[in-house]
Design a protein around this motif. Structure first.
Motif, mmCIF file in Angstrom:
data_model
loop_
_atom_site.group_PDB
_atom_site.id
_atom_site.type_symbol
_atom_site.label_atom_id
_atom_site.label_comp_id
_atom_site.label_asym_id
_atom_site.label_seq_id
_atom_site.Cartn_x
_atom_site.Cartn_y
_atom_site.Cartn_z
ATOM 1 N N ASP A 1 50.110 2.785 20.370
ATOM 2 C CA ASP A 1 51.568 2.652 20.463
ATOM 3 C C ASP A 1 52.000 2.887 21.899
ATOM 4 O O ASP A 1 52.128 4.028 22.339
ATOM 5 N N ASN B 1 54.883 5.340 22.874
ATOM 6 C CA ASN B 1 54.715 6.785 22.773
ATOM 7 C C ASN B 1 54.429 7.360 24.159
ATOM 8 O O ASN B 1 53.424 7.001 24.781
ATOM 9 N N SER C 1 56.080 10.331 15.320
ATOM 10 C CA SER C 1 57.274 9.778 15.968
ATOM 11 C C SER C 1 58.468 10.717 15.842
ATOM 12 O O SER C 1 58.516 11.588 14.964
ATOM 13 N N SER D 1 53.262 16.875 17.136
ATOM 14 C CA SER D 1 53.543 16.153 18.381
ATOM 15 C C SER D 1 54.880 16.628 18.917
ATOM 16 O O SER D 1 55.746 17.075 18.153
ATOM 17 N N GLN E 1 57.105 14.687 20.129
ATOM 18 C CA GLN E 1 58.102 13.739 19.650
ATOM 19 C C GLN E 1 58.666 14.196 18.305
ATOM 20 O O GLN E 1 59.879 14.162 18.074
ATOM 21 N N ASP F 1 51.420 18.736 22.620
ATOM 22 C CA ASP F 1 51.169 17.762 23.696
ATOM 23 C C ASP F 1 51.656 18.272 25.044
ATOM 24 O O ASP F 1 50.994 18.104 26.045
#
Length: 334
Positions: free
Chosen positions: A68, A71, A221, A246, A248, A274
């Protein structure tokens, strides 16, 4: 147009030395290489890449497939990969697979057609063509995995210890006094999700809190983190802390807390994974597991090029991680 013979005459070396300096700079003394590079720039030399490819059977390109491209996690890895490739005289071809097996296979076929000298897979699946190359060539196959370590792929990899990292994050929350902790993970079949869940459960088991642990799936996501956090915060009893796999998804969880007028970290603590560049600038700044994204990309390229050149290097490289404690976590209220 200048040729390697013009450069050789200008510097006072053989044409073979010039050729090596331009195509395999590690084989030439640094001082000689520098003089040759300066002469090439001065004379306006432009390499004949077609002729070089025919002679060496190498394209001078490596292919990196990413699940992706939107990202920002993968963007950081790609930056490290690009820098390392350029430093070694290679160009990077980028393939955005969008998690689609058909796209993964089309890109892998480029390796079979010699349109790239090697392949770095940033996902956790090997398409059939790449798998066949690995089966045929074994350890010499120019195929490397970065970040989404999956042992069953049977290829060299650069990654962190995701199980240990997730356990450290959970121990941080337990150490603050949280007992009702919810986890927003990835897709159940994703190896990162599985490895991190293993660490999460190990920490909960050590504290005798396994039965209170809640784990829900996401897809890494922002939107999935927001939806999962809203559902968790609507339940009873609500968690006092949410650990997202994550940054995100952690950003989505922060937005969910704002939607429900819950203060972070006073009422809910949030932990990500991350350490994206933006994470320290959120309100509040995000506590998160830092993994060295650019280094993962750079190391993956160096590992791939070592395989291409037949150089012995460790094929499984586990990099360090650290927990960045910031303002999104605190002891639970009351």
């Amino acid at each position: 147009m200048a040729t390697i013979y013009d450069i050789a005459k200008h510097v006072g070396v053989s044409a073979g030395t010039v050729s090596r300096a331009l195509s395999r700079p590690d084989k030439v003394l640094p001082e000689t290489r520098q003089r040759i590079e300066q002469a090439a720039a001065k004379l306006g030399y432009v390499p004949n890449t077609v002729a070089r490819t025919l002679k060496t059977q190498r394209s001078g390109k490596i292919l990196v497939t990413v699940p992706d491209i939107a990202n920002p996690f993968f963007a950081q890895i790609l930056q490290g990969a690009e820098d390392a490739a350029q430093a070694a005289g290679y160009a990077v071809l980028l393939g955005d697979t969008q998690h689609q097996a058909e796209r993964e296979e089309r890109y892998a076929q480029m390796l079979r057609r010699n349109e790239a000298d090697g392949l770095i897979v940033l996902g956790h699946r090997l398409p059939p063509t790449a798998r066949a190359i690995v089966q045929q060539q074994g350890k010499t196959a120019p195929v490397v995995n970065g970040c989404e370590f999956e042992p069953t792929m049977g290829i060299p990899s650069v990654h962190i210890d995701n199980t240990a990292a997730a356990r450290v994050a959970m121990e941080h929350l337990y150490g603050l006094g949280h007992e009702r902790i919810a986890v927003v993970g990835g897709p159940p079949d994703n190896p990162l999700h599985q490895q991190r869940v293993e660490g999460v459960r190990a920490a909960a088991r050590a504290r005798g809190r396994l039965r209170q642990l809640i784990i829900v799936p996401g897809d890494f996501s922002l939107a999935s983190g927001h939806a999962a956090a809203l559902a968790l915060l609507a339940g009873s009893p609500t968690p006092t802390a949410i650990f997202c796999f994550s940054d995100q998804m952690a950003l989505g969880a922060l937005a969910a807390c704002r939607d429900r007028d819950l203060r972070v970290p006073d009422e809910v603590s949030i932990v990500g994974f991350d350490d994206l560049a933006s994470s320290r600038f959120l309100t509040p700044p995000l506590t998160t597991v830092m993994q060295p994204m650019q280094e993962i990309g750079a190391r993956a390229v160096k590992l791939l090029l070592a395989i291409i050149e037949g150089v012995e290097v460790p094929l499984q490289q586990t990099l360090d991680f650290s927990l960045m404690v910031r303002g999104s976590t605190a002891a639970p209220a009351g």
